[in-house]
Each structure stands twice: as structure tokens, then as C-alpha cells.
Design a protein around this motif. Structure first.
Motif, PDB file in Angstrom:
ATOM      1  N   VAL A   5       0.833  -1.194   0.000  1.00 39.43           N
ATOM      2  CA  VAL A   5       0.000   0.000   0.000  1.00 39.43           C
ATOM      3  C   VAL A   5       0.873   1.251   0.000  1.00 39.43           C
ATOM      4  O   VAL A   5       1.928   1.269   0.622  1.00 39.43           O
ATOM      5  N   ALA A   6       0.434   2.250  -0.740  1.00 37.44           N
ATOM      6  CA  ALA A   6       1.103   3.559  -0.737  1.00 37.44           C
ATOM      7  C   ALA A   6       0.014   4.613  -0.600  1.00 37.44           C
ATOM      8  O   ALA A   6      -0.982   4.560  -1.311  1.00 37.44           O
ATOM      9  N   PRO A   7       0.119   5.521   0.322  1.00 41.45           N
ATOM     10  CA  PRO A   7       1.209   5.693   1.267  1.00 41.45           C
ATOM     11  C   PRO A   7       1.181   4.600   2.332  1.00 41.45           C
ATOM     12  O   PRO A   7       0.209   3.865   2.435  1.00 41.45           O
ATOM     13  N   SER A   8       2.238   4.522   3.121  1.00 40.89           N
ATOM     14  CA  SER A   8       2.307   3.485   4.147  1.00 40.89           C
ATOM     15  C   SER A   8       1.183   3.672   5.170  1.00 40.89           C
ATOM     16  O   SER A   8       0.655   4.764   5.331  1.00 40.89           O
ATOM     17  N   VAL A   9       0.819   2.605   5.840  1.00 40.95           N
ATOM     18  CA  VAL A   9      -0.351   2.619   6.726  1.00 40.95           C
ATOM     19  C   VAL A   9      -0.230   3.586   7.889  1.00 40.95           C
ATOM     20  O   VAL A   9      -1.235   4.017   8.438  1.00 40.95           O
ATOM     21  N   GLY A  10       0.967   3.979   8.250  1.00 39.90           N
ATOM     22  CA  GLY A  10       1.139   4.945   9.331  1.00 39.90           C
ATOM     23  C   GLY A  10       0.528   6.302   9.016  1.00 39.90           C
ATOM     24  O   GLY A  10       0.284   7.096   9.908  1.00 39.90           O
ATOM     25  N   HIS A  11       0.268   6.574   7.735  1.00 35.49           N
ATOM     26  CA  HIS A  11      -0.286   7.856   7.310  1.00 35.49           C
ATOM     27  C   HIS A  11      -1.769   7.761   6.958  1.00 35.49           C
ATOM     28  O   HIS A  11      -2.342   8.726   6.455  1.00 35.49           O
ATOM     29  N   LEU A  12      -2.385   6.616   7.179  1.00 33.86           N
ATOM     30  CA  LEU A  12      -3.787   6.427   6.808  1.00 33.86           C
ATOM     31  C   LEU A  12      -4.688   6.497   8.040  1.00 33.86           C
ATOM     32  O   LEU A  12      -4.262   6.160   9.151  1.00 33.86           O
ATOM     33  N   PRO A  13      -5.944   6.905   7.846  1.00 34.37           N
ATOM     34  CA  PRO A  13      -6.871   6.991   8.986  1.00 34.37           C
ATOM     35  C   PRO A  13      -7.255   5.616   9.518  1.00 34.37           C
ATOM     36  O   PRO A  13      -7.094   4.598   8.838  1.00 34.37           O
ATOM     37  N   ARG A  14      -7.771   5.615  10.726  1.00 32.64           N
ATOM     38  CA  ARG A  14      -8.183   4.374  11.397  1.00 32.64           C
ATOM     39  C   ARG A  14      -9.695   4.341  11.577  1.00 32.64           C
ATOM     40  O   ARG A  14     -10.339   5.363  11.750  1.00 32.64           O
TER      41      ARG A  14
END
Length: 110
Positions: free
Chosen positions: A23-32
Motif C-alpha cells: 500500500v502507498a502511502p504506508s499505513v502509518g499515514h492512513l486513517p483508522r
């Protein structure tokens, strides 16, 4: 302006070490998504804003989860092809705008 890390693709394996997601961007930058139904927090991947590659088997039939208010939510679950562990789900049978990753089922590949 985005940071260089936010533009990178991150690869993830299942707990059994089988590659299952990039996945791009990496999951650290995605909402929860809060852990309301399953007890597990999910990472929200908007398909129109993210690059997503899933290497898993998607259930042909939904798993129905009942909310506290009595309504049901249908999950179409992606499973690891090696060990069958659920690692992601969609909320629609086809053309779902979001895929949800179960972070607790994934290991980041270095």
C-alpha cells in the motif's frame, strides 16, 4: 507538502510470513476505523487516493456482523492464501470505495 515517507510503498505479510498487501502511502499515514464491531481497529484505505495490491483470497459470501443498534454490516473478508487468517475486508460485494486492513494481522516487510 508530503514527507518522503508518506509517498513510499509499504509491503506487509501475514503472521505466517506470506506476502499479502502493498500500500502507498504506508499505513502509518492512513486513517483508522474504531474497533466497534470486531474489537479490532482497522486501517482505512481509500481506493481513489491510495495504491493498493492485495494478494489474498476474498470470501465469496459476506460475514454479517450485528451492531449494537440492531443493524448489520456485511464484511467481505480477504484471507491469507497460506494460513487462511483474515487480514482485510470490504463492506460491499463489488466496487467498494474503501478496503479496511486489520493491522493486528499484518507484519511490515523491511
Amino acid at each position: 507538502m508530503s514527507s518522503p515517507e508518506s509517498d513510499t510503498t509499504a509491503a506487509y505479510s501475514c503472521r505466517c510470513a506470506q506476502f499479502v498487501v502493498a500500500v502507498a502511502p504506508s499505513v502509518g499515514h492512513l486513517p483508522r476505523r474504531q474497533a466497534d464491531l470486531s474489537g479490532l481497529e482497522s486501517i482505512i484505505v481509500a481506493k481513489d487516493k491510495c495504491e493498493l495490491v492485495i494478494k489474498g483470497d476474498r470470501d465469496a459470501y459476506s460475514t454479517n456482523l450485528k451492531r449494537e443498534d440492531g443493524t448489520e454490516e456485511q464484511w467481505f473478508i480477504y484471507r491469507c492464501p497460506r494460513c487462511n487468517l483474515p487480514f482485510a475486508y470490504d463492506l460491499a460485494k463489488s466496487d467498494a470505495p474503501y478496503t479496511y486492513l486489520l493491522e493486528s494481522a499484518l507484519n511490515k516487510i523491511s
